[in-house]
Design a protein around this motif. Structure first.
Motif, short mmCIF file in Angstrom:
data_model
loop_
_atom_site.label_atom_id
_atom_site.label_comp_id
_atom_site.label_asym_id
_atom_site.label_seq_id
_atom_site.Cartn_x
_atom_site.Cartn_y
_atom_site.Cartn_z
N LYS A 364 0.84 -1.19 0.00
CA LYS A 364 0.00 0.00 0.00
C LYS A 364 0.88 1.24 0.00
O LYS A 364 1.82 1.35 0.79
N SER A 365 0.58 2.19 -0.88
CA SER A 365 1.29 3.46 -0.93
C SER A 365 0.28 4.60 -0.92
O SER A 365 -0.83 4.45 -1.45
N GLU A 366 0.67 5.73 -0.31
CA GLU A 366 -0.28 6.84 -0.16
C GLU A 366 0.48 8.16 -0.13
O GLU A 366 1.51 8.29 0.55
N TYR A 367 -0.03 9.12 -0.88
CA TYR A 367 0.51 10.48 -0.89
C TYR A 367 -0.59 11.43 -0.43
O TYR A 367 -1.74 11.35 -0.88
N SER A 368 -0.23 12.33 0.50
CA SER A 368 -1.22 13.25 1.06
C SER A 368 -0.67 14.67 1.01
O SER A 368 0.52 14.90 1.30
N GLN A 369 -1.52 15.63 0.64
CA GLN A 369 -1.12 17.03 0.58
C GLN A 369 -2.23 17.92 1.10
O GLN A 369 -3.40 17.76 0.74
N ALA A 370 -1.85 18.86 1.96
CA ALA A 370 -2.79 19.83 2.52
C ALA A 370 -2.78 21.10 1.68
O ALA A 370 -1.73 21.51 1.16
N PHE A 371 -3.95 21.73 1.57
CA PHE A 371 -4.10 22.99 0.89
C PHE A 371 -4.75 23.98 1.85
O PHE A 371 -5.94 23.88 2.15
N GLY A 372 -3.95 24.89 2.38
CA GLY A 372 -4.47 25.82 3.36
C GLY A 372 -4.70 25.11 4.69
O GLY A 372 -4.13 24.06 4.99
N GLN A 373 -5.60 25.67 5.50
CA GLN A 373 -5.86 25.14 6.83
C GLN A 373 -6.91 24.05 6.86
O GLN A 373 -6.99 23.30 7.83
N HIS A 374 -7.73 23.93 5.82
CA HIS A 374 -8.90 23.06 5.91
C HIS A 374 -8.92 21.90 4.90
O HIS A 374 -9.57 20.89 5.15
N TRP A 375 -8.24 22.03 3.78
CA TRP A 375 -8.39 21.04 2.72
C TRP A 375 -7.19 20.10 2.68
O TRP A 375 -6.05 20.52 2.90
N ARG A 376 -7.46 18.83 2.39
CA ARG A 376 -6.40 17.84 2.20
C ARG A 376 -6.83 16.84 1.13
O ARG A 376 -7.95 16.33 1.16
N ALA A 377 -5.93 16.55 0.20
CA ALA A 377 -6.17 15.55 -0.85
C ALA A 377 -5.24 14.37 -0.63
O ALA A 377 -4.07 14.55 -0.25
N THR A 378 -5.75 13.17 -0.86
CA THR A 378 -4.97 11.94 -0.67
C THR A 378 -5.16 11.04 -1.88
O THR A 378 -6.29 10.84 -2.34
N ALA A 379 -4.06 10.52 -2.38
CA ALA A 379 -4.09 9.56 -3.49
C ALA A 379 -3.27 8.35 -3.08
O ALA A 379 -2.22 8.47 -2.44
N GLY A 380 -3.76 7.16 -3.42
CA GLY A 380 -3.06 5.95 -3.02
C GLY A 380 -3.34 4.79 -3.93
O GLY A 380 -4.29 4.81 -4.74
N PHE A 381 -2.53 3.76 -3.81
CA PHE A 381 -2.72 2.53 -4.59
C PHE A 381 -2.36 1.34 -3.71
O PHE A 381 -1.36 1.36 -3.00
N THR A 382 -3.20 0.32 -3.75
CA THR A 382 -2.97 -0.93 -3.01
C THR A 382 -2.85 -2.07 -4.00
O THR A 382 -3.76 -2.29 -4.82
N LEU A 383 -1.74 -2.80 -3.92
CA LEU A 383 -1.50 -3.94 -4.80
C LEU A 383 -1.59 -5.21 -3.97
O LEU A 383 -0.94 -5.33 -2.92
N ILE A 384 -2.42 -6.16 -4.43
CA ILE A 384 -2.58 -7.45 -3.74
C ILE A 384 -2.34 -8.56 -4.75
O ILE A 384 -2.97 -8.60 -5.82
#
Length: 409
Positions: A364-384
């Motif tokens: 499992k891999s995940e990248y997270s980024q905040a935008f300002g004080q309230h917003w956050r975007a997360t993208a990830g991929f899980t390989l099984i």
């Protein structure tokens, strides 16, 4: 009117100091490249609103509460508009009390009453001694904890802490829905034969446990005991004849369980060494006695936090029943977790479980980024990947990517 004006002028600022709240709204999209034999869907959209608040009544008393409201496109969320308290619904409830408890603290004594989260153990990824922590396993590898209704007494005395828990009503883990991809159907199932949910038989009576933790000079360890039932089910399958033909009815039972466990952490110069182990016994003849253990090392290197170890198990005899056991499914495997803080707004995280035989892999891999004080975007991929007979490998068609956007307040 003067009385209300006086309250607003003097009382409201004091109330604001004692009242805290937080929450978020999250929209999540999950994409599955492969279809499953019992689930042709490739995409799931979900929305979750979570609100949590606390109020300090006096220097000793504090009230905590939280609620969830959710919906989705894949019917993993119940469509009926009712408020769930006990978390016994087959699907996720549309509206649920996430937690509601009263806490009293004085000196070295803390008492908690109500629906609350109780976590035991020191290891990461897998905690064998964590018996008061049922989970939502509708998507097996992406799960969340459920609170339990309980009374909890914690007493601290010097370097020792004793934790006593009495769970008033049994809370089961939520298992995958039978008509969706996280249930792997048996090979050779005759065409037209359906698998029907036969419901659950919930045990009565309380669950109880005790944990003693000691903090020493350069080490920490604990011993724990649990007496109750396993929140993971034993499955009872029967074939019944219907006008439409034979059908398989699957019911969930929850076996009596006793646990004897312990954990330890030793900070060393190159890394922190952690270990956790538990032995489980049951009076149910369909369930075997077994043990789980985890040994891991943890180290911080610059902005990296690295955790790696091994999870194992041993059994006294072969089980005669069919069970759903993700905790045992992650054993006989090398486990790892790594996180990297890029800056104050961006981070990376990785998790892995690799079976020692090579028959199952979960990455499992995940990248997270905040935008300002309230917003956050997360993208990830899980390989099984893996063999169909392996717990991880059986979900090899469930690799997926996620994209989530969260607004927090």
């Amino acid at each position: 009117m003067r009385g209300w004006a006086l309250f607003l002028a003097l009382g409201a600022p004091l109330l604001a100091q004692d009242f805290t709240q937080r929450g978020f709204f999250e929209a999540r999209f999950t994409s599955f490249p492969h279809s499953a034999p019992n689930d042709s869907g490739h995409a799931v959209g979900e929305g979750l609103f979570r609100y949590e608040a606390s109020y300090r009544l006096s220097p000793g008393w504090k009230l905590n509460g939280g609620m969830d409201a959710r919906s989705d496109t894949h019917r993993q969320v119940d469509r009926t508009a009712h408020l769930s308290w006990w978390d016994r619904e087959r699907a996720r409830p549309a509206f649920a009390v996430r937690g509601a408890s009263a806490m009293w603290h004085r000196g070295t004594v803390t008492v908690g009453l109500g629906k609350q989260f109780i976590r035991w153990g020191k290891a990461d990824i897998l905690n064998p001694t964590d018996r008061f922590a049922p989970r939502d396993f509708l998507a097996v590898v992406d799960n969340d904890f459920l609170a339990v209704p309980a009374a909890r007494l914690t007493v601290e005395r010097g370097s020792d802490t004793v934790d006593l828990v009495m769970q008033a009503r049994f809370t089961p883990s939520r298992t995958p829905l039978l008509d969706q991809r996280w249930v792997v159907l048996p090979e050779g199932l005759p065409p037209g034969m359906r698998i029907i949910d036969g419901g659950a038989r919930y045990p009565g009576g309380p669950q109880s446990g005790m944990r003693w933790n000691h903090l020493g000079a350069g080490y920490e360890f604990s011993a724990s005991f649990y007496d109750g039932h396993n929140h993971l089910p034993v499955l009872d399958a029967d074939t019944v004849l219907t006008p439409a033909g034979p059908q398989v009815v699957v019911a969930r039972n929850f076996a009596q369980m006793r646990m004897y466990g312990g954990d330890a952490a030793i900070p060393l110069r190159p890394f922190t060494l952690k270990g956790e182990a538990a032995y489980f016994t049951s009076s149910n003849p369909l369930v075997n006695d077994y043990g789980l253990y985890v040994v891991q090392a943890e180290r911080d290197v610059g902005e990296w936090t690295l955790v790696g170890g091994y999870a194992g198990q041993w059994s006294s005899r072969t089980p005669r029943g069919l069970d759903f056991a993700p905790d045992r499914g992650l054993t006989k495997a090398f486990l790892g977790r790594a996180s990297y803080t890029i800056d104050t707004n961006r981070s990376l995280a990785f998790e892995a479980a690799v079976r020692q035989s090579g028959d199952g892999v979960w990455l499992k891999s995940e990248y997270s980024q905040a935008f300002g004080q309230h917003w956050r975007a997360t993208a990830g991929f899980t390989l099984i990947r893996g063999d169909r007979e392996d717990f991880l490998g059986q979900y090899r068609r469930n690799s997926h990517a996620i994209l989530a956007l969260r607004y927090s307040f």
